[in-house]
Design a protein around this motif. Structure first.
Motif, short mmCIF file in Angstrom:
data_model
loop_
_atom_site.label_atom_id
_atom_site.label_comp_id
_atom_site.label_asym_id
_atom_site.label_seq_id
_atom_site.Cartn_x
_atom_site.Cartn_y
_atom_site.Cartn_z
N UNK A 132 0.86 -1.19 0.00
CA UNK A 132 0.00 0.00 0.00
C UNK A 132 0.89 1.23 0.00
N UNK A 133 0.55 2.20 -0.84
CA UNK A 133 1.29 3.45 -0.94
C UNK A 133 0.32 4.62 -0.81
N UNK A 134 0.89 5.79 -0.61
CA UNK A 134 0.13 7.04 -0.67
C UNK A 134 0.66 7.82 -1.87
N UNK A 135 -0.23 8.45 -2.61
CA UNK A 135 0.17 9.26 -3.75
C UNK A 135 -0.42 10.65 -3.62
N UNK A 136 0.34 11.65 -4.02
CA UNK A 136 -0.18 13.03 -4.05
C UNK A 136 0.57 13.80 -5.13
N UNK A 137 -0.09 14.81 -5.69
CA UNK A 137 0.57 15.55 -6.74
C UNK A 137 -0.27 16.68 -7.31
N UNK A 138 0.15 17.10 -8.49
CA UNK A 138 -0.42 18.26 -9.18
C UNK A 138 -0.62 17.88 -10.64
N UNK A 139 -1.72 18.33 -11.22
CA UNK A 139 -1.99 18.02 -12.62
C UNK A 139 -2.64 19.18 -13.34
N UNK A 140 -2.69 19.06 -14.67
CA UNK A 140 -3.40 20.05 -15.48
C UNK A 140 -4.05 19.33 -16.64
N UNK A 141 -5.36 19.52 -16.81
CA UNK A 141 -6.09 18.92 -17.93
C UNK A 141 -6.57 20.04 -18.84
N UNK A 142 -6.10 19.99 -20.09
CA UNK A 142 -6.50 20.97 -21.09
C UNK A 142 -7.88 20.62 -21.62
N UNK A 143 -8.62 21.61 -22.12
CA UNK A 143 -9.97 21.40 -22.65
C UNK A 143 -9.99 20.42 -23.82
N UNK A 144 -8.91 20.38 -24.61
CA UNK A 144 -8.89 19.51 -25.78
C UNK A 144 -8.47 18.08 -25.46
N UNK A 146 -5.58 16.87 -23.44
CA UNK A 146 -4.24 16.59 -22.95
C UNK A 146 -4.22 16.68 -21.43
N UNK A 147 -3.61 15.70 -20.78
CA UNK A 147 -3.56 15.64 -19.32
C UNK A 147 -2.11 15.51 -18.86
N UNK A 148 -1.63 16.44 -18.05
CA UNK A 148 -0.27 16.42 -17.51
C UNK A 148 -0.34 16.21 -16.01
N UNK A 149 0.56 15.41 -15.46
CA UNK A 149 0.55 15.17 -14.01
C UNK A 149 1.97 14.93 -13.51
N UNK A 150 2.21 15.38 -12.29
CA UNK A 150 3.45 15.10 -11.57
C UNK A 150 3.05 14.68 -10.16
N UNK A 151 3.55 13.53 -9.72
CA UNK A 151 3.16 13.06 -8.38
C UNK A 151 4.30 12.33 -7.70
N UNK A 152 4.12 12.14 -6.40
CA UNK A 152 5.08 11.40 -5.58
C UNK A 152 4.32 10.28 -4.88
N UNK A 153 4.88 9.07 -4.95
CA UNK A 153 4.31 7.90 -4.27
C UNK A 153 5.29 7.45 -3.19
N UNK A 174 6.79 10.54 -10.23
CA UNK A 174 6.28 10.21 -11.56
C UNK A 174 5.89 11.49 -12.30
N UNK A 175 6.24 11.54 -13.57
CA UNK A 175 5.79 12.60 -14.47
C UNK A 175 5.10 11.89 -15.62
N UNK A 176 3.86 12.27 -15.91
CA UNK A 176 3.13 11.56 -16.96
C UNK A 176 2.34 12.51 -17.85
N UNK A 177 2.10 12.01 -19.06
CA UNK A 177 1.30 12.71 -20.06
C UNK A 177 0.17 11.77 -20.42
N UNK A 178 -1.05 12.31 -20.45
CA UNK A 178 -2.20 11.49 -20.79
C UNK A 178 -3.05 12.14 -21.86
N UNK A 179 -3.99 11.35 -22.37
CA UNK A 179 -4.91 11.85 -23.38
C UNK A 179 -6.29 11.27 -23.11
#
Length: 186
Positions: A132-144, A146-153, A174-179
């Motif tokens: 079991x881990x804990x995760x927390x972070x910051x993200x930004x989701x663009x209207x079109x 694109x989803x960007x996130x940076x978090x620490x586990x 973790x640094x991730x890019x999503x769609x």
């Protein structure tokens, strides 16, 4: 633990019944990982997977299923562990910044494959397959989409079942890019 799972399921049902929007997408990125009390060096690995989000006003609940490689690099030794990460994140979208969000939540780390760790002159130590881990972070989701996130586990349980060792936990940036592949507004 059972109470937490029941509460999360009820929250999902409530959010699904009254959700203003929900999204499903893919994400991938990089991990900077180490094991606490084991090595100070960080290893660079990757992660890839799917996410689903239910959003109502500024609040959202997101569940991910990610394949992640984690481990350490030190003194010519590289340990690579393969995990299935299942985080459940409570998110808050900051109204003044459109897609900017902060998130926190629990994460289940299921070890799919692990190199054997050797201690005490080569005797293998027994490791956990589920943590079991804990995760927390910051993200930004663009209207079109694109989803960007940076978090620490950070691991909440030791990676080892064997007693007598300092607690060894996963520590991962973790640094991730999503769609967003599909979004629906009610």
């Amino acid at each position: 633990m059972k109470r937490v799972i029941v509460c999360l399921i009820l929250a999902l049902l409530f959010l699904n019944a009254s959700a203003q929007e929900w999204a499903i997408g893919i994400r991938g990125g990089l991990n900077m990982a180490r094991i606490t009390n084991y090595a100070d060096d960080w290893g660079c690995f990757g992660n890839v997977g799917l996410f689903g989000e239910w959003k109502k006003d500024c609040w959202a609940l997101e569940a991910d299923v990610l394949y992640s490689m984690q481990g350490v690099d030190f003194d010519g030794y590289r340990q690579k562990d393969h995990y299935l990460l299942i985080p459940l994140k409570g998110k808050y979208y900051i109204p003044a910044c459109k897609g900017l969000n902060v998130f926190v939540g629990p994460q289940m780390d299921i070890c799919l494959d692990r190199n054997t760790m050797l201690f005490d002159g080569g005797a293998p130590a027994e490791s956990r397959n589920c943590m079991l881990s804990a995760t927390f972070g910051l993200g930004y989701r663009f209207q079109f989409g694109l989803d960007l996130a940076a978090n620490y586990n950070i691991g909440l349980l030791s990676n080892m079942k064997t007693s007598g060792f300092d607690p060894m936990r996963n520590s991962v940036f973790q640094i991730s890019v999503g769609w967003c592949l599909y979004r629906r507004n009610k």
